[in-house]
Design a protein around this motif. Structure first.
Motif, PDB file in Angstrom:
ATOM      1  N   LYS A   8       0.841  -1.199   0.000  1.00 10.61           N
ATOM      2  CA  LYS A   8       0.000   0.000   0.000  1.00 10.61           C
ATOM      3  C   LYS A   8       0.873   1.243   0.000  1.00 10.61           C
ATOM      4  N   TYR A   9       0.545   2.162  -0.906  1.00 10.21           N
ATOM      5  CA  TYR A   9       1.321   3.373  -1.129  1.00 10.21           C
ATOM      6  C   TYR A   9       0.514   4.610  -0.738  1.00 10.21           C
ATOM      7  N   PHE A  10       1.230   5.677  -0.409  1.00 11.82           N
ATOM      8  CA  PHE A  10       0.607   6.987  -0.265  1.00 11.82           C
ATOM      9  C   PHE A  10       0.419   7.646  -1.629  1.00 11.82           C
ATOM     10  N   THR A  11       1.437   7.591  -2.480  1.00  9.19           N
ATOM     11  CA  THR A  11       1.428   8.327  -3.749  1.00  9.19           C
ATOM     12  C   THR A  11       0.845   7.450  -4.852  1.00  9.19           C
ATOM     13  N   ASN A  12      -0.311   7.851  -5.372  1.00  9.03           N
ATOM     14  CA  ASN A  12      -0.989   7.012  -6.351  1.00  9.03           C
ATOM     15  C   ASN A  12      -0.213   6.899  -7.659  1.00  9.03           C
ATOM     16  N   ALA A  13       0.475   7.955  -8.080  1.00  7.74           N
ATOM     17  CA  ALA A  13       1.226   7.884  -9.341  1.00  7.74           C
ATOM     18  C   ALA A  13       2.305   6.819  -9.264  1.00  7.74           C
ATOM     19  N   ILE A  14       2.981   6.719  -8.126  1.00 10.75           N
ATOM     20  CA  ILE A  14       3.989   5.669  -7.946  1.00 10.75           C
ATOM     21  C   ILE A  14       3.315   4.312  -7.947  1.00 10.75           C
ATOM     22  N   ARG A  15       2.217   4.203  -7.228  1.00 13.94           N
ATOM     23  CA  ARG A  15       1.505   2.924  -7.132  1.00 13.94           C
ATOM     24  C   ARG A  15       1.033   2.431  -8.503  1.00 13.94           C
ATOM     25  N   GLU A  16       0.477   3.337  -9.312  1.00 13.19           N
ATOM     26  CA  GLU A  16       0.003   2.948 -10.646  1.00 13.19           C
ATOM     27  C   GLU A  16       1.158   2.446 -11.506  1.00 13.19           C
ATOM     28  N   ALA A  17       2.268   3.179 -11.493  1.00 13.81           N
ATOM     29  CA  ALA A  17       3.419   2.787 -12.312  1.00 13.81           C
ATOM     30  C   ALA A  17       3.978   1.445 -11.863  1.00 13.81           C
ATOM     31  N   ILE A  18       4.082   1.237 -10.556  1.00 12.92           N
ATOM     32  CA  ILE A  18       4.615  -0.023 -10.027  1.00 12.92           C
ATOM     33  C   ILE A  18       3.684  -1.178 -10.363  1.00 12.92           C
ATOM     34  N   LEU A  19       2.386  -0.968 -10.220  1.00 17.75           N
ATOM     35  CA  LEU A  19       1.413  -2.026 -10.504  1.00 17.75           C
ATOM     36  C   LEU A  19       1.536  -2.518 -11.938  1.00 17.75           C
ATOM     37  N   LEU A  20       1.626  -1.587 -12.886  1.00 14.03           N
ATOM     38  CA  LEU A  20       1.751  -1.980 -14.286  1.00 14.03           C
ATOM     39  C   LEU A  20       3.113  -2.607 -14.568  1.00 14.03           C
ATOM     40  N   GLU A  21       4.146  -2.050 -13.970  1.00 14.29           N
ATOM     41  CA  GLU A  21       5.502  -2.555 -14.214  1.00 14.29           C
ATOM     42  C   GLU A  21       5.681  -3.973 -13.690  1.00 14.29           C
ATOM     43  N   LYS A  22       5.075  -4.284 -12.523  1.00 13.96           N
ATOM     44  CA  LYS A  22       5.285  -5.589 -11.909  1.00 13.96           C
ATOM     45  C   LYS A  22       4.608  -6.715 -12.676  1.00 13.96           C
ATOM     46  N   CYS A  23       3.554  -6.404 -13.434  1.00 11.69           N
ATOM     47  CA  CYS A  23       2.763  -7.464 -14.069  1.00 11.69           C
ATOM     48  C   CYS A  23       3.413  -7.916 -15.365  1.00 11.69           C
ATOM     49  N   GLY A  24       4.568  -8.553 -15.246  1.00 16.66           N
ATOM     50  CA  GLY A  24       5.299  -9.015 -16.423  1.00 16.66           C
ATOM     51  C   GLY A  24       4.627 -10.143 -17.162  1.00 16.66           C
ATOM     52  N   GLY A  25       3.672 -10.829 -16.506  1.00 18.60           N
ATOM     53  CA  GLY A  25       2.934 -11.902 -17.166  1.00 18.60           C
ATOM     54  C   GLY A  25       1.747 -11.409 -17.961  1.00 18.60           C
ATOM     55  N   GLY A  26       1.503 -10.098 -17.932  1.00 18.79           N
ATOM     56  CA  GLY A  26       0.389  -9.516 -18.670  1.00 18.79           C
ATOM     57  C   GLY A  26      -0.688  -8.997 -17.739  1.00 18.79           C
ATOM     58  N   ILE A  27      -1.671  -8.329 -18.334  1.00 17.74           N
ATOM     59  CA  ILE A  27      -2.779  -7.774 -17.570  1.00 17.74           C
ATOM     60  C   ILE A  27      -4.086  -8.123 -18.259  1.00 17.74           C
ATOM     61  N   VAL A  28      -5.049  -8.568 -17.449  1.00 13.69           N
ATOM     62  CA  VAL A  28      -6.402  -8.832 -17.917  1.00 13.69           C
ATOM     63  C   VAL A  28      -7.278  -7.677 -17.440  1.00 13.69           C
ATOM     64  N   PHE A  29      -7.954  -7.029 -18.385  1.00 18.42           N
ATOM     65  CA  PHE A  29      -8.780  -5.871 -18.065  1.00 18.42           C
ATOM     66  C   PHE A  29     -10.252  -6.266 -18.111  1.00 18.42           C
ATOM     67  N   LEU A  30     -10.885  -6.258 -16.951  1.00 19.07           N
ATOM     68  CA  LEU A  30     -12.313  -6.516 -16.854  1.00 19.07           C
ATOM     69  C   LEU A  30     -13.073  -5.208 -17.025  1.00 19.07           C
ATOM     70  N   PRO A  31     -14.393  -5.257 -17.236  1.00 13.52           N
ATOM     71  CA  PRO A  31     -15.153  -4.018 -17.379  1.00 13.52           C
ATOM     72  C   PRO A  31     -14.942  -3.072 -16.201  1.00 13.52           C
ATOM     73  N   GLY A  32     -14.758  -1.814 -16.527  1.00 14.38           N
ATOM     74  CA  GLY A  32     -14.558  -0.770 -15.533  1.00 14.38           C
ATOM     75  C   GLY A  32     -14.784   0.573 -16.183  1.00 14.38           C
ATOM     76  N   ALA A  33     -14.640   1.621 -15.411  1.00 19.32           N
ATOM     77  CA  ALA A  33     -14.888   2.969 -15.939  1.00 19.32           C
ATOM     78  C   ALA A  33     -13.576   3.739 -16.064  1.00 19.32           C
ATOM     79  N   ALA A  34     -13.540   4.967 -15.576  1.00 18.87           N
ATOM     80  CA  ALA A  34     -12.410   5.868 -15.854  1.00 18.87           C
ATOM     81  C   ALA A  34     -11.076   5.303 -15.384  1.00 18.87           C
ATOM     82  N   GLY A  35     -11.042   4.743 -14.156  1.00 17.02           N
ATOM     83  CA  GLY A  35      -9.776   4.233 -13.642  1.00 17.02           C
ATOM     84  C   GLY A  35      -9.236   3.093 -14.477  1.00 17.02           C
ATOM     85  N   THR A  36     -10.118   2.161 -14.864  1.00 19.48           N
ATOM     86  CA  THR A  36      -9.682   1.022 -15.675  1.00 19.48           C
ATOM     87  C   THR A  36      -9.235   1.473 -17.061  1.00 19.48           C
ATOM     88  N   ILE A  37      -9.975   2.418 -17.647  1.00 20.13           N
ATOM     89  CA  ILE A  37      -9.597   2.920 -18.970  1.00 20.13           C
ATOM     90  C   ILE A  37      -8.250   3.632 -18.906  1.00 20.13           C
TER      91      ILE A  37
END
Length: 385
Positions: free
Chosen positions: A274-303
């Motif tokens: 858990k992070y305080f800074t969302n920009a860091i958290r978003e970048a780390i989340l995407l960077e760590k998923c080296g096996g790929g990402i599955v995108f389920l239905p969502g709105a602004a955040g998912t897009i």
């Protein structure tokens, strides 16, 4: 376990005097580069410190011999003093657990558990603003390091992104849980944004990966409580977690943020970064998923996450490409026509083969496995050459 330090970019934590003494025995040379020494009493270790090259080391809240704060800094080490009391540990060396963040939830309301107290602190104006900013930066950096230690192999991490609005008991929630269950049973760690809705469901499916599909559906059948009542929501989740204690396999990871204080973290991640800074958290989340990402239905955040991931893939070397798998043909073609723009962006680039649209969990898993085999073959070729 303390291992030899080979290079500066290798971060090694030392958290006790015995670990420090073991480190001295195992150092390949006298260099402390890359070593983080946390809260250790070194007042009797002046001779040992004198014999070491501290450049690139970090000493956090350590008790040092008189005058060594300045001499270590002058020699190239970072020396951080004891900071004022905060409701979190800026120098923590481990990821969070649900039990830690929700401590006391069975006896008190959600606003009194550590997670909420930390969020409340983050929204306040602090007289010691410089110390508070330093503490936040140190904390998020420490979480980065702890996350890397807990999950060093990015290729085995598969992200599941989706909206927070999927309610327990709904078809969308059950689908996300099924997807997390399938991925974890295939040997992947499921990483989500760590919040409620589809994120919770995917973490839940991965957490309960030892159950059969029928047992998973039975566990979901009477699972209720929505996060507009976070106390009831968390209590029901903790009861379900306690009914199915796991044996410690780390198949479920949550990466939430206190920036979204209205979204409590879900309890079904084995570990929580858990992070305080969302920009860091978003970048780390995407960077760590080296096996790929599955995108389920969502709105602004998912897009946002889809196109942030697309940007990463667009500019990545071929060896770093990871699959992007959108689930829900009608949703991503009609309601939010992301698919058309995404495929137009990917056309005639190496990324084109890594963008997919499916309608069921089994197809998503099949694509993750296919790209995993492809990545493994590429690594083997690189090793032979």
């Amino acid at each position: 376990m303390v291992r030899p330090v080979h290079r500066a970019q290798h971060i090694q934590h030392v958290e006790s005097l015995s670990e420090f003494e073991t480190l001295l025995d195992r150092l390949l040379d006298d260099k402390l580069a890359g070593v983080h020494i946390l809260k250790v009493d070194l007042r009797e270790k002046a001779p040992e410190l004198d014999a070491l090259d501290p450049r690139g080391a970090l000493f956090a809240e350590c008790q040092l011999p008189a005058g060594y704060d300045e001499s270590l800094r002058a020699a190239g080490a970072l020396v951080f003093p004891k900071l004022p009391a905060f409701p979190f540990d800026p120098y923590r060396s481990q990821l969070y657990t649900a039990e830690e963040l929700f401590e006391g939830i069975h006896d008190r309301e959600y606003e009194h558990v550590p997670d909420t107290q930390i969020y409340a602190w983050s929204t306040e104006d602090h007289p010691e603003s410089a110390n508070a900013a330093l503490a936040v930066s140190l904390h998020d950096h420490a979480i980065n390091i702890a996350l890397e230690r807990a999950h060093p192999e990015n290729r085995r991490l598969v992200g599941v992104m989706g909206g927070h609005s999927s309610v327990r008991g709904s078809e969308n929630y059950a689908f996300a849980a099924e997807l997390g269950h399938l991925l974890a049973n295939a040997g992947f760690t499921v990483a989500t944004g760590g919040g409620p809705g589809s994120m919770e469901a995917a973490n839940l499916g991965a957490y309960l990966y030892r159950l059969s599909p029928e047992e998973l559906r039975a566990a979901l059948s009477d699972f209720s409580g929505e996060f507009d009542n976070p106390t009831l929501w968390a209590r029901n989740a903790m009861r379900l977690r306690q009914a199915y204690p796991q044996s410690g396999e780390n198949r479920s990871l949550g990466i939430p943020t206190w920036a979204y204080g209205h979204e409590p973290p879900n309890v079904f991640a084995n570990t929580i970064a858990k992070y305080f800074t969302n920009a860091i958290r978003e970048a780390i989340l995407l960077e760590k998923c080296g096996g790929g990402i599955v995108f389920l239905p969502g709105a602004a955040g998912t897009i946002q996450e889809i196109f942030q991931d697309a940007c990463e893939n667009y500019y990545a070397p071929t060896s770093k490409l990871a699959p992007m798998i959108l689930v829900g043909s009608e949703y991503w073609r009609q309601r939010y026509p992301v698919w058309q723009l995404l495929t137009a962006l990917a056309k005639d680039t190496p990324m084109e083969d890594y963008v997919h649209l499916v309608d069921d969990a089994e197809s998503a898993l099949s694509l993750v496995r296919r790209h995993q085999r492809r990545s493994s073959r590429a690594l083997e070729r690189d090793a032979r050459s």
